[in-house]
Enzyme design. Structure first.
Site, short mmCIF file in Angstrom:
data_model
loop_
_atom_site.label_atom_id
_atom_site.label_comp_id
_atom_site.label_asym_id
_atom_site.label_seq_id
_atom_site.Cartn_x
_atom_site.Cartn_y
_atom_site.Cartn_z
N GLU A 1 0.82 -1.21 0.00
CA GLU A 1 0.00 0.00 0.00
C GLU A 1 0.85 1.26 0.00
O GLU A 1 1.92 1.31 0.61
CB GLU A 1 -0.95 -0.01 1.21
N CYS B 1 6.06 -4.89 15.62
CA CYS B 1 5.59 -3.83 16.51
C CYS B 1 4.11 -4.08 16.80
O CYS B 1 3.31 -4.25 15.88
CB CYS B 1 5.80 -2.46 15.87
N CYS C 1 0.98 -2.14 15.15
CA CYS C 1 1.01 -1.89 13.71
C CYS C 1 0.37 -3.06 12.96
O CYS C 1 0.80 -4.21 13.11
CB CYS C 1 2.45 -1.68 13.24
N GLU D 1 10.28 -2.30 7.33
CA GLU D 1 11.36 -1.59 8.03
C GLU D 1 12.42 -1.21 6.99
O GLU D 1 13.14 -2.07 6.47
CB GLU D 1 11.97 -2.49 9.11
N SER E 1 12.02 6.45 8.21
CA SER E 1 11.58 6.14 9.58
C SER E 1 12.01 4.72 9.93
O SER E 1 11.73 3.78 9.18
CB SER E 1 10.06 6.26 9.68
N SER F 1 11.08 5.60 15.34
CA SER F 1 9.83 5.09 15.91
C SER F 1 10.11 4.68 17.36
O SER F 1 10.48 3.53 17.62
CB SER F 1 9.32 3.89 15.10
N LEU F 2 9.91 5.60 18.27
CA LEU F 2 10.30 5.36 19.66
C LEU F 2 9.15 4.72 20.45
O LEU F 2 9.27 3.61 20.96
CB LEU F 2 10.73 6.67 20.32
N HIS F 3 8.06 5.46 20.65
CA HIS F 3 6.80 4.94 21.19
C HIS F 3 6.82 4.58 22.68
O HIS F 3 5.79 4.13 23.21
CB HIS F 3 6.30 3.73 20.39
N ASN G 1 -4.37 4.51 15.74
CA ASN G 1 -5.45 4.29 14.80
C ASN G 1 -5.87 2.82 14.86
O ASN G 1 -5.09 1.94 14.49
CB ASN G 1 -5.00 4.65 13.38
N CYS H 1 -2.03 6.09 9.78
CA CYS H 1 -0.77 5.54 10.29
C CYS H 1 -1.02 4.27 11.09
O CYS H 1 -1.85 4.24 11.99
CB CYS H 1 -0.08 6.58 11.16
#
Length: 384
Positions: A107, A131, A134, A182, A213, A235-237, A314, A357
């Site tokens: 996508e 992750c 995701c 990734e 990213s 991408s810490l999160h 999301n 996202c």
């Protein structure tokens, strides 16, 4: 890694069929022309035809001799991937389901915002990381995309708006490698694609507007500055190793302190002294969105050259996570801003077509069997 990047174009693209020239950055294409007995300046001519004019037919490249056009047609091609479907959101976001070699689907999403239009491109079919928040990661992993398949997503986006024609405004102003996959696990092809996007003979996009990213593949990140000067997002999160290891499993191998140090070395290697790292932080209700997490993040990023992008989660089916409330997002944001950090909150776009996202999925022949395990796990309510 140096030997891989420096390998000849013929070695990179040796196949039984024709060589697809669409994803070759200028140095690769110059080498390829010399290998077939032509002058390397032909690369600039071909790049303009492919990426400025959107031409895929060698016969239409009228400033090339007939002999060269016939030669190219016999051994090479300019072939973007195929659009399997297109979806348009009520907010102007457009998503393409793109069929790549072998029939897999990935996508690509274009998000317009005033005078900006950001294209989110995929770099892999699926993702080998897992992750937890995701949806792409739940599909498992099939293979890396070629440079042509990556650049082809940008080519298709421009062609979708008939914008290769003279006089058209630029359709894509920014490109982010935040789609499926990734990027640093597809190092060579991603670097080639980014450099082509930034090349004036390619798409001429500013290095500040092409962003890679990564979740933190440190051996590749430590090498990145040697091959490109694109912008960098992490991408810490999570603000600590214990929490990040739960939701971003690669953290068990490359912990937070090492990741931030590697990202800073990349920024420090740039000639532009105003560059900063974008810190991406997806807010998960009740998991990492509390004031104490915000305070811990402030301490972690004290004196660090960065800006923070907060991303309210999301939802997607069976994720096991929930989107935080608006008040929770505001409280988290305020703690960071009051501490002097530069912070934005990403507006959710394209969620009515599952283009927001974290929502991207494709058609993946999963080599990892992760999707099968995920479905079993979701059936018993075990997200983590």
């Amino acid at each position: 890694m140096t030997a891989v990047i420096a390998s000849s174009a013929s070695e990179r693209d040796a196949q039984a069929g024709k060589v697809n020239l669409l994803g070759m950055p200028r140095p690769w294409l110059e080498s390829w022309f010399e290998e077939i007995g032509e002058k390397k300046f032909r690369a600039q001519q071909l790049l303009k035809w492919m990426h400025h004019e959107g031409v895929t037919d060698f016969d239409a490249m009228t400033n090339l001799s007939r002999a060269l056009r016939d030669k190219l047609a016999a051994i090479a091609e300019v072939r973007p991937p195929e659009v399997a479907s297109q979806s348009d959101s009520t907010d102007g976001t457009r998503k393409w389901l793109v069929r790549v070699d072998g029939g897999a689907l990935v996508e690509t999403v274009l998000i317009p915002d005033g005078d900006r239009a950001t294209l989110c491109v995929s770099s892999q079919v699926g993702c080998s990381l897992d992750c937890k928040f995701c949806s792409t990661g739940k599909q498992g992993f099939q293979r890396n995309l070629s440079a042509a398949e990556i650049v082809g997503q940008l080519w298709l986006a421009i062609a979708s708006y008939d914008a290769f024609k003279a006089g058209k405004d630029r359709v894509v102003t920014n490109v982010v490698f935040m789609g499926m996959g990734e990027p640093l696990l597809n190092f060579e092809n991603v670097v080639a694609a980014m450099n082509l996007m930034m090349d004036d003979f390619g798409y001429g996009i500013s290095k500040r507007r092409v962003t890679l990213s990564t979740s933190g593949v440190l051996p590749a990140l430590d090498e990145l500055h040697r091959y490109t000067d694109a912008s960098l997002a992490i991408s810490l999160h999570a603000p600590n190793d214990a929490l990040r290891s739960r939701i971003v499993p690669i953290n068990k191998r490359y912990p937070v302190a090492d990741l931030l140090a590697s990202a800073k070395r990349y920024i420090d290697a740039q000639t532009d002294r105003k560059r900063v790292v974008t810190i991406e932080y997806t807010l998960l209700a009740g998991v990492n969105d509390q004031p104490e997490h915000a305070r811990e993040l402030v301490e972690l990023l004290a004196d660090y050259p960065c800006k923070v992008n907060l991303i309210p989660f999301n939802p997607f089916p069976n994720s096991g996570f929930e989107r935080p409330s608006g008040n929770a997002v505001s409280r988290f944001w305020k703690v960071l801003v009051d501490a002097g950090l530069r912070v934005t909150v990403r507006t959710t776009r394209g969620d009515d077509i599952d283009a927001a996202c974290g929502q991207l999925v494709g058609q993946v022949a999963d080599r990892t069997r992760r999707n099968e395990r995920y479905r079993r796990s979701a059936a018993i309510g075990n997200a983590l």
